[in-house]
Design an enzyme around this catalytic site. Structure first.
Site, PDB file in Angstrom:
ATOM      1  N   GLU A 100      31.425  91.313  59.086  1.00 56.04           N
ATOM      2  CA  GLU A 100      30.120  90.665  59.001  1.00 56.04           C
ATOM      3  C   GLU A 100      29.046  91.474  59.727  1.00 56.04           C
ATOM      4  OE1 GLU A 100      29.603  88.108  57.222  1.00 56.04           O
ATOM      5  OE2 GLU A 100      31.623  87.348  56.862  1.00 56.04           O
ATOM      6  N   ARG A 142      27.373  81.620  44.236  1.00 50.81           N
ATOM      7  CA  ARG A 142      27.209  83.068  44.098  1.00 50.81           C
ATOM      8  C   ARG A 142      28.035  83.568  42.922  1.00 50.81           C
ATOM      9  NH1 ARG A 142      28.985  84.932  50.054  1.00 50.81           N
ATOM     10  NH2 ARG A 142      30.798  83.758  49.323  1.00 50.81           N
ATOM     11  N   ARG A 201      28.908  88.133  45.111  1.00 59.96           N
ATOM     12  CA  ARG A 201      29.995  88.374  46.071  1.00 59.96           C
ATOM     13  C   ARG A 201      31.050  89.230  45.394  1.00 59.96           C
ATOM     14  NH1 ARG A 201      33.485  89.370  49.155  1.00 59.96           N
ATOM     15  NH2 ARG A 201      34.074  88.260  51.061  1.00 59.96           N
ATOM     16  N   ASP A 211      29.883  93.439  51.372  1.00 57.86           N
ATOM     17  CA  ASP A 211      30.520  92.814  50.208  1.00 57.86           C
ATOM     18  C   ASP A 211      29.643  91.816  49.474  1.00 57.86           C
ATOM     19  OD1 ASP A 211      30.558  90.468  51.802  1.00 57.86           O
ATOM     20  OD2 ASP A 211      32.548  90.930  52.555  1.00 57.86           O
ATOM     21  N   ASP A 238      36.818  92.029  51.367  1.00 59.08           N
ATOM     22  CA  ASP A 238      36.079  91.438  52.483  1.00 59.08           C
ATOM     23  C   ASP A 238      35.740  92.549  53.461  1.00 59.08           C
ATOM     24  OD1 ASP A 238      34.998  89.475  54.216  1.00 59.08           O
ATOM     25  OD2 ASP A 238      36.891  89.364  55.318  1.00 59.08           O
ATOM     26  N   THR A 239      34.477  92.639  53.861  1.00 62.47           N
ATOM     27  CA  THR A 239      34.053  93.612  54.861  1.00 62.47           C
ATOM     28  C   THR A 239      33.623  92.871  56.127  1.00 62.47           C
ATOM     29  OG1 THR A 239      31.732  93.627  54.136  1.00 62.47           O
ATOM     30  CG2 THR A 239      33.237  95.184  53.058  1.00 62.47           C
TER      31      THR A 239
END
Length: 221
Positions: free
Chosen positions: A66, A109, A58, A44, A63-64
């Site tokens: 980590e 970001r 971002r 992500d 959300d993926t």
């Protein structure tokens, strides 16, 4: 001579003004921009070049797992999500960022919807069960309803991050729950035989190919 002096001063002020624009977003109304991807950080997060300036991006609303978090380390299917994002962008002809209302997060970001040859990267990650809908903060919620629909479809199929009960939670991913798969899929979960066959082969699912000819759910179109 005075005219030359004023022209020179005006030019210097113009150049100083351009150099002081540390951000490429000098157009406050810019909503979409073409970029070149220079690094995949994880599923992500990517790094891009915009007008010869490197920016971390971002992906909004997803959300993926980590891959190398300083505290969370590597989480199950983090590498797969990163590989999926990499595969999507590496041979693309064009990558575009679409912005919502707020362009940056607290880490400076860029926040964006990412399009790979006009295909939404967020939607593809959700569709393939490699991301959850997360970090939903006003006013950046333009596509949240569409994303949640795709998330529910992946949950129903119990693919990738959804294959383990309780792995995906409201506050993130819980590796302690990642274990034996609990996928229970039916032909009715798919729209075509080709889709079902690809799924069967990817996850080595039994019981979807009654006549053992390598084609699943042959009653589907």
């Amino acid at each position: 001579m005075k005219i030359f002096k004023w022209v020179w001063i005006t030019l210097l002020l113009f150049l100083w003004g351009c150099s002081s624009l540390s951000e490429w977003e000098f157009d406050p109304n810019a909503k979409m921009v073409s970029v070149k991807v220079i690094q995949i950080v994880d599923g992500d997060t990517i790094k891009v070049n915009i007008n010869n300036q490197e920016e971390s991006v971002r992906l909004l609303l997803v959300d993926t797992p980590e891959t190398s978090h300083p505290k969370l380390g590597k989480q199950p299917l983090g590498d797969e999500a990163k590989a999926f994002t990499t595969k999507m962008v590496e041979n693309a002809d064009e990558i575009k960022l679409e912005f919502d209302q707020t362009k940056r997060d607290k880490y400076d970001r860029l926040l964006a919807y990412v399009y790979v040859d006009e295909k939404s990267l967020q939607e593809e990650l959700l569709r393939h069960g490699l991301a959850r809908v997360a970090y939903v903060y006003e006013p950046n919620t333009k596509y949240v309803d569409e994303y949640r629909t795709l998330e529910k479809e992946a949950q129903k199929k119990r693919i990738d991050i959804w294959q383990w009960e309780n792995y995906v939670q409201r506050d993130g991913f819980k590796p302690e729950f990642a274990g034996k798969s609990n996928r229970k899929v039916r032909c009715s979960d798919f729209t075509t035989s080709a889709e079902a066959t690809a799924y069967m082969k990817r996850y080595d699912i039994q019981g979807m190919d009654g006549d053992q000819d390598g084609i699943a759910c042959e009653n589907l179109p």
